[in-house]
Design an enzyme around this catalytic site. Sequence first.
Site, PDB file in Angstrom:
ATOM      1  N   LEU A 186      10.715  -6.384   3.943  1.00  0.00           N
ATOM      2  CA  LEU A 186       9.543  -5.669   4.457  1.00  0.00           C
ATOM      3  C   LEU A 186       8.322  -6.563   4.455  1.00  0.00           C
ATOM      4  CD1 LEU A 186       9.951  -2.272   2.590  1.00  0.00           C
ATOM      5  CD2 LEU A 186      10.275  -2.675   5.017  1.00  0.00           C
ATOM      6  N   ASP A 216      -6.281  -8.328  -5.626  1.00  0.00           N
ATOM      7  CA  ASP A 216      -5.708  -8.797  -4.363  1.00  0.00           C
ATOM      8  C   ASP A 216      -5.688  -7.663  -3.349  1.00  0.00           C
ATOM      9  OD1 ASP A 216      -4.675 -10.539  -2.554  1.00  0.00           O
ATOM     10  OD2 ASP A 216      -2.644 -10.544  -3.362  1.00  0.00           O
TER      11      ASP A 216
END
Length: 860
Positions: A546, A665
């Site tokens: 993915l 992040d």
Amino acid sequence: MAHAAVAGLASLLLLYAHVHVRADAAATLVQGQLLGGNDTLVSANGTFALGFFAPRGAGGNPERRYLGVMYAQAAEQTVPWVANRDAPVSAASGAYSATVTASGELQVLEGDRVAWRTNTSSPLGNVTLTIFDSGNLVLSAGGEGAQAVVVWQSFDHPADTFLPGMSITLDRRNGAVRRTLFTSWRSPGDPATGDFTLGIDPLGSAQLYIWQSRGGENTTYWRSGQWANTNFVGVPWRSLYVYGFKLNGDQSQSNGIMSYTFSTYNSSQYRFMLHPNGTETCYMLLDGTGDWETVWSQPTIPCQAYNMCGANAECAAGDNGQAICSCLKGFEPRSAAEYSNGNWTLGCVRSAPLTCEKNISGGDVFADLAGVKLPNFAVWGSTVGDEDACKQSCLANCSCGAYSYNTGTGCLTWGQELMDIYQFPTEEGYDLHIKVPASVLETGSKTRRWTTVIVVVAIVVAAILAACGLLLWKCRRRIKGKLGIVGRENKKPSLLRLAREARQDFSGPKQPDREEAEDGKTCELPLFAFEILAAATGDFNSANKLGEGGFGHVYKGRLPGGEEIAVKRLSRSSGQGREEFKNEVILIAKLQHRNLVKLLGCCIQGEEKILVYEYMPNKSLDAFLFDPARRGLLDWKTRFHIIEGIARGLLYLHRDSRLRVVHRDLKASNILLDHDMNPKISDFGMARIFGGDQNQVNTNRVVGTLGYMSPEYAMEGLFSVRSDVYSFGILILEIISGQKNSSFHHMEGSLNIVGYAWQLWNADKGEQLIDPSIRGTCSVREALRCVHMALLCVQDHACDRPDIPYVVLALGSDSSVLPMPKPPTFTLQCTSSDRDWLFRDKADESYSACDLTVTMLKGR
Ligand SMILES: *[C@@H]1O[C@H](CO)[C@@H](O)[C@H](O)[C@H]1NC(C)=O
Ligand SMILES: *[C@@H]1O[C@H](CO)[C@@H](O)[C@H](O)[C@H]1NC(C)=O
Ligand SMILES: *[C@@H]1O[C@H](CO)[C@@H](O)[C@H](O)[C@H]1NC(C)=O
Ligand SMILES: *[C@@H]1O[C@H](CO)[C@@H](O)[C@H](O)[C@H]1NC(C)=O
Ligand SMILES: *[C@@H]1O[C@H](CO)[C@@H](O)[C@H](O)[C@H]1NC(C)=O
Ligand SMILES: *[C@@H]1O[C@H](CO)[C@@H](O)[C@H](O)[C@H]1NC(C)=O
Ligand SMILES: *[C@@H]1O[C@H](CO)[C@@H](O)[C@H](O)[C@H]1NC(C)=O
Ligand SMILES: *[C@@H]1O[C@H](CO)[C@@H](O)[C@H](O)[C@H]1NC(C)=O
Ligand SMILES: *[C@@H]1O[C@H](CO)[C@@H](O)[C@H](O)[C@H]1NC(C)=O
Ligand SMILES: *[C@@H]1O[C@H](CO)[C@@H](O)[C@H](O)[C@H]1NC(C)=O
Ligand SMILES: *[C@@H]1O[C@H](CO)[C@@H](O)[C@H](O)[C@H]1NC(C)=O
């Protein structure tokens, strides 16, 4: 004395078994051979042994001997099957043995007396008895291999232990009911048939039951709850599923037979055992020590035992696990006096009849009860396709008292008595919708009006105080000559917002008591076997990939039950030990919020560290935003919803969760979208897992992604919640513009998105920033407000940036005036005074509102 001798004998037996394994002991007894009191048969690979034993547990008679199947490698005596459990032979007789007769029968002998027999015979002759590596003891006839005919096997006649390869069967073909029943020992030292029996509900509900017989009476002691595809409704966290438990056949029993089996995914030995006290426990044999580790056990608290609170009541566990009963909404105790005495046996009755029964006006509605073990005696609506149809079918039927719909169980409806409802302490369990007359919900609010008023007043006061605090803070900053002011006109919406926030805090996932309570309990996070995850992802096939990030690759997987999952295989450099990692993951699993991706489990095996998440069908935000073909699918409403959702997720991470996680992040590819396009932040625990002081994940970069990193983080390695705010600002700009151009290196004249946005906004041309594909349809005012907020978030100095509670507040009210952002300078050179200033926060009182928690990263 006798005891010691017996113990000595038994350990000799065990020793003997070990010796036999090496000496290639026989696994088979042939016709006419005797198995003496000191002999054993050992299965081919040495896992199981058959022999006589004296039980060592409490409550036994040391003079008694039993023929049983034992685990040869367990440290303590473990006997999953006993032959003559109700017909022991006496040690004193000295001459006891087992044999296979010429007619094809296994017998246990005491001298010449037959104490126990299988009552079998075979015309084929040459009958042999073999103990297999599965623990199955088999009498077969007619020779070896393919010709062998099974005459009898212990797996068909279980004692108290359920092993891989066995099945718990309910067979209702041909009008008869045949089923597998497990019966507990009378006591840990007495294998005789005990009080508890486990089997499948003969009525066909596919539930497992434990019955207790006492003084001729036979009552239900426990039930598993309905089968929900991969697990039982009453057995949380799919733990059984992880251990390979499955239903063969289906709930509808179209062919009249169903059974449960389980298999293990790795070479560890597992067994389910029904204890003499009625507790069913799954154990795993630890390789090194031969000790048994408890994997799962029920019932362990009163609420898990059957119908603790009587009909129409729910049971919740108190701090010490004690049962706390309460009537369901719309019900009252049948006998108030007994109920207040703590005698719940009579349960509860409706406080007002359903309107359909009395033919009165008003109508019936449903009261929702979330996170429970669904009641007993459900009717399975196999043809009802969706939730609404399920609800309608219950409304249409006057005798329907409740319904529940979910993918695991499909549509379930109940009659008027709701039995055995357990309120799970964590966010597990299923939602139940209880039919009540509409008047119940209304009068309920009437009687509670005063409480509501008090709560509202309290919230408003708190809100005003908070607003004052905010104002004070802003004023201070203004005095400092740093910022503008918060507008005062029309404060209502933001108050409302605050109130809403406060209420959410109250009812939302942040429930300190619960969290605290969970701390004491053992971790229920499922540990997946590596093999099952490998199988689910086609051996981590790149076709199933993915995405990939600094922390590892993510694969799509499908569990054997059909459930889709996202599997993140972490790169090996987390620098954490196995236990530390596990603890960290368990902590992170407790962070639950609707805007965070849910962690379903993990796998730690050797070097492998893998996290298992819920699967998000709509992938990540960047797949929409930066794809010109799909960008148009995100209209303004959706985009704003996404911005708000991310802010809420961050609010939870920064303020409301116990861990106070700094994401580090945040970026478009870490925002996943569920079925309904709700944003969910992913990778939120990574900063913790990879260690606060470890910056090296991909060798050539700091944790985080260029372009989303705040100047102080990129340049100095300083991070705080306000570096997340910076990244969030960039995200807003990207969501609004649909542009990804966030290179931090803009020196060559071309601007990065921050500079570009600032220029347009400053020149009053902010609309030009809005993605052309939504420009026509969006509220320009709302969008510009978001740009304004984004520019506040991306200010150079961490302390100038608002914190997330403020962002959430301001995004929600469209009338408060936002302060002016400072222009981004792009100097990117952190002067020494800047650095001093960053470290000064705790010392200098005037910066305390900024509450920076600064951490210095070592090296770069
Ligand atoms: C087993 O061995 C012990 C000690 O060698 C002996 O005393 C006992 O009689 C034996 N039992 C049987 C049933 O043969
Ligand atoms: C064998 O038959 C006897 C007599 O009918 C019975 O008591 C005994 O329980 C049977 N044994 C088994 C193992 O079924
Ligand atoms: C023995 O065989 C069983 C069944 O095949 C298996 O589960 C088990 O892991 C094996 N044990 C050893 C020690 O090889
Ligand atoms: C019985 O079977 C065993 C094992 O297959 C074989 O060795 C033996 O010869 C057979 N005995 C008879 C009488 O058939
Ligand atoms: C106890 O009662 C249940 C329900 O009637 C029945 O299915 C079960 O076999 C009984 N158990 C025993 C040990 O008699
Ligand atoms: C039942 O016995 C098992 C094993 O001794 C023990 O772990 C468990 O706590 C007991 N359960 C109850 C409810 O007493
Ligand atoms: C609880 O109430 C029931 C029904 O009135 C009664 O039979 C039972 O004895 C009571 N139990 C206790 C412990 O008082
Ligand atoms: C319920 O009310 C409707 C209309 O008011 C009437 O036709 C019907 O006969 C009533 N049914 C009963 C059971 O009283
Ligand atoms: C099998 O899996 C369990 C749980 O995932 C683990 O604790 C155990 O160590 C594993 N056994 C082996 C032999 O890998
Ligand atoms: C999101 O996913 C669901 C389910 O896969 C799908 O029905 C829906 O159309 C998707 N939404 C968009 C905007 O692609
Ligand atoms: C960023 O996007 C804007 C508008 O699309 C463009 O003018 C600018 O040149 C881009 N900057 C970079 C560095 O790609």
